[in-house]
Scaffold this motif. Sequence first.
Motif, mmCIF file in Angstrom:
data_model
loop_
_atom_site.group_PDB
_atom_site.id
_atom_site.type_symbol
_atom_site.label_atom_id
_atom_site.label_comp_id
_atom_site.label_asym_id
_atom_site.label_seq_id
_atom_site.Cartn_x
_atom_site.Cartn_y
_atom_site.Cartn_z
ATOM 1 N N PHE A 20 -8.457 -113.361 -37.089
ATOM 2 C CA PHE A 20 -8.591 -112.329 -38.116
ATOM 3 C C PHE A 20 -7.281 -111.547 -38.311
ATOM 4 O O PHE A 20 -7.050 -110.986 -39.372
ATOM 5 N N ALA A 21 -6.445 -111.488 -37.265
ATOM 6 C CA ALA A 21 -5.134 -110.842 -37.448
ATOM 7 C C ALA A 21 -4.361 -111.633 -38.509
ATOM 8 O O ALA A 21 -3.746 -111.067 -39.422
ATOM 9 N N TRP A 22 -4.424 -112.961 -38.411
ATOM 10 C CA TRP A 22 -3.755 -113.812 -39.409
ATOM 11 C C TRP A 22 -4.440 -113.668 -40.772
ATOM 12 O O TRP A 22 -3.768 -113.438 -41.787
ATOM 13 N N SER A 23 -5.789 -113.795 -40.790
ATOM 14 C CA SER A 23 -6.478 -113.832 -42.092
ATOM 15 C C SER A 23 -6.317 -112.503 -42.840
ATOM 16 O O SER A 23 -6.115 -112.495 -44.053
ATOM 17 N N ARG A 24 -6.401 -111.367 -42.099
ATOM 18 C CA ARG A 24 -6.285 -110.071 -42.782
ATOM 19 C C ARG A 24 -4.881 -109.901 -43.392
ATOM 20 O O ARG A 24 -4.725 -109.356 -44.482
ATOM 21 N N GLY A 25 -3.856 -110.391 -42.671
ATOM 22 C CA GLY A 25 -2.486 -110.328 -43.191
ATOM 23 C C GLY A 25 -2.343 -111.210 -44.423
ATOM 24 O O GLY A 25 -1.729 -110.816 -45.426
ATOM 25 N N ILE A 26 -2.951 -112.407 -44.355
ATOM 26 C CA ILE A 26 -2.874 -113.346 -45.490
ATOM 27 C C ILE A 26 -3.579 -112.748 -46.717
ATOM 28 O O ILE A 26 -3.059 -112.784 -47.840
ATOM 29 N N ILE A 27 -4.761 -112.156 -46.487
ATOM 30 C CA ILE A 27 -5.509 -111.567 -47.614
ATOM 31 C C ILE A 27 -4.701 -110.422 -48.245
ATOM 32 O O ILE A 27 -4.584 -110.312 -49.471
ATOM 33 N N GLN A 28 -4.103 -109.586 -47.397
ATOM 34 C CA GLN A 28 -3.301 -108.465 -47.913
ATOM 35 C C GLN A 28 -2.109 -108.991 -48.723
ATOM 36 O O GLN A 28 -1.804 -108.481 -49.799
ATOM 37 N N ARG A 29 -1.439 -110.029 -48.191
ATOM 38 C CA ARG A 29 -0.294 -110.619 -48.911
ATOM 39 C C ARG A 29 -0.746 -111.105 -50.285
ATOM 40 O O ARG A 29 -0.104 -110.868 -51.306
ATOM 41 N N GLY A 30 -1.886 -111.818 -50.290
ATOM 42 C CA GLY A 30 -2.410 -112.357 -51.549
ATOM 43 C C GLY A 30 -2.733 -111.240 -52.531
ATOM 44 O O GLY A 30 -2.475 -111.368 -53.731
ATOM 45 N N LYS A 31 -3.296 -110.135 -52.007
ATOM 46 C CA LYS A 31 -3.642 -109.020 -52.909
ATOM 47 C C LYS A 31 -2.380 -108.390 -53.481
ATOM 48 O O LYS A 31 -2.297 -108.127 -54.672
ATOM 49 N N LEU A 32 -1.370 -108.169 -52.615
ATOM 50 C CA LEU A 32 -0.131 -107.539 -53.092
ATOM 51 C C LEU A 32 0.587 -108.434 -54.108
ATOM 52 O O LEU A 32 1.193 -107.951 -55.053
ATOM 53 N N ASP A 33 0.509 -109.759 -53.869
ATOM 54 C CA ASP A 33 1.235 -110.697 -54.750
ATOM 55 C C ASP A 33 0.410 -111.120 -55.958
ATOM 56 O O ASP A 33 0.872 -111.913 -56.778
ATOM 57 N N SER A 34 -0.837 -110.633 -56.043
ATOM 58 C CA SER A 34 -1.779 -111.096 -57.080
ATOM 59 C C SER A 34 -1.892 -112.612 -57.092
ATOM 60 O O SER A 34 -1.739 -113.260 -58.139
ATOM 61 N N THR A 35 -2.135 -113.191 -55.921
ATOM 62 C CA THR A 35 -2.328 -114.645 -55.818
ATOM 63 C C THR A 35 -3.730 -114.899 -55.239
ATOM 64 O O THR A 35 -3.902 -114.957 -54.022
ATOM 65 N N PRO A 36 -4.734 -115.053 -56.123
ATOM 66 C CA PRO A 36 -6.120 -115.150 -55.648
ATOM 67 C C PRO A 36 -6.365 -116.344 -54.708
ATOM 68 O O PRO A 36 -7.241 -116.271 -53.849
ATOM 69 N N ASP A 37 -5.598 -117.430 -54.868
ATOM 70 C CA ASP A 37 -5.847 -118.579 -53.980
ATOM 71 C C ASP A 37 -5.450 -118.257 -52.534
ATOM 72 O O ASP A 37 -6.041 -118.775 -51.587
ATOM 73 N N VAL A 38 -4.452 -117.375 -52.383
ATOM 74 C CA VAL A 38 -4.056 -116.960 -51.025
ATOM 75 C C VAL A 38 -5.165 -116.076 -50.422
ATOM 76 O O VAL A 38 -5.568 -116.266 -49.269
#
Length: 425
Positions: free
Chosen positions: A339-357
């Motif tokens: 979840f440390a990885w997944s939460r970081g990935i989800i945040q990155r995707g949200k900041l970058d507006s990349t829904p697939d991430v």
Amino acid sequence: MSALMSKVKVKNPIVEMDGDEQARVMWHLIKRKLILPYMDINLKYFDLSIQNRDHTEDKITKDSALATLKYQVAIKCATITPDEARMKEFHLKKMWKSPNGTIRNILGGTVFREPIIIPKIPRLIKHWESPIIVGRHAFGDQYKAVDLKIPDEGTLQIGYKDKLDGEKSMERKVFEYPKRGGVVMIMYNTTDSIEDFAKASFELALKRNLPLFFATKNTILKNYDGYFKDLFQKIFKEQFEQRFDALGITYEHRLIDDMVAQMLKSKGGFILALKNYDGDVQSDIVAQGFGSLGLMTSVLITPDGKIFESEAAHGTVTRHFRKHQHGEETSTNSIASIFAWSRGIIQRGKLDSTPDVVRFGQWLEKSTIDTVQIDNIMTKDLALLLGKTSRSSYVTTEEFIEAVKNRLDKELKKFNEQKNSKAKL
Ligand SMILES: NC(=O)C1=CN([C@@H]2O[C@H](COP(=O)(O)OP(=O)(O)OC[C@H]3O[C@@H](n4cnc5c(N)ncnc54)[C@H](OP(=O)(O)O)[C@@H]3O)[C@@H](O)[C@H]2O)C=CC1
Ligand SMILES: O=C(O)CCC(=O)C(=O)O
């Protein structure tokens, strides 16, 4: 992963902070099995192992925090904070400070700890039906304190020298030490940081639509904790009360001893904001009450929501690592690290507006939970909570991560089949 599936492209880098011992073993397995085969990702890697912190005179820790300020998203593996025993074990040049303390002091912000609820895993505290999110102030107090041994009889004084106005300077006699001295600790905090902590806590309560409690020992620490309490109250009245009323949620300050007793009796479903040390200790109690330290997520967020660091709440799990070092099998729960990885990935995707991430991060979390909930595959800590002690009731550290990979592959296959059949229509 099938050759037909392409990797998910991550637009901007994520800062990766590597760590120590069993946490590092799991970290590398997760990266190799669950991340790199699926993601085209630029990881800015910082090796925060105790050996490399010693080698770089702890520069690596500061560099990793500065990189987080630059790239906004970091994921961190648990690290050793050295004490005397660790000094000897690793032949360290110095008893380096906690890397978490160093990083949190550079980033500021608040650490929010939230349990991962897996329906089939019974909770130690059975009536905790909903999560309790512990918000921990991440700046100052014990983590930046000056603590000294006092060798013998003598007077302790503290002084403050105002930069501009000598009238505001002060000196206080604190204590007359008897023979054989003792110890002293001086800790501090700042108005800016306490206000940021309050704002981040109120914002999270609004975002999650949950009541907020803030607990201190203001009856004893009238100036220190009293200042925290007053600043929270002022900011609530001036900036948040109307929005809380509109949502029908509440804010309340409680004495910490009363609060922890109430918390144990409650059904959960609230945010509890705590000072730095209180949050450190209470979040482990909450983690254990919900089942296992291996099920507690931890994210640091600045009040403007711009900087984000995620990690597991547990440490390097030294006792399990000793077994690993001796070639024995281990069954360490990697869920909070995943979840440390997944939460970081989800945040990155949200900041970058990349829904697939974002979607990939969510799949990773769902696959992890389903591995336990549906496939009934789990590590020893969770099997024990289900009252199972036989060797066949749990898998090894490595087997659990492999099982999550199998689930993730199924999830991706299903998604691709649905996508292809839609495309054919
Ligand atoms: N964020 C960070 O970087 C942190 C780092 N630390 C560092 O970690 C090191 C070890 O600290 P320690 O006090 O042992 O705390 P740990 O959290 O690493 O482990 C304490 C015990 O909790 C249980 N546990 C913790 N995590 C898991 C997991 N994922 N799966 C299964 N069981 C788990 C284990 O119990 P059992 O043995 O009964 O199975 C373990 O021995 C120290 O050097 C400390 O400085 C500590 C806290 C946070
Ligand atoms: O940094 C440390 O030494 C302890 C950190 C910790 O316990 C935590 O993050 O919960």
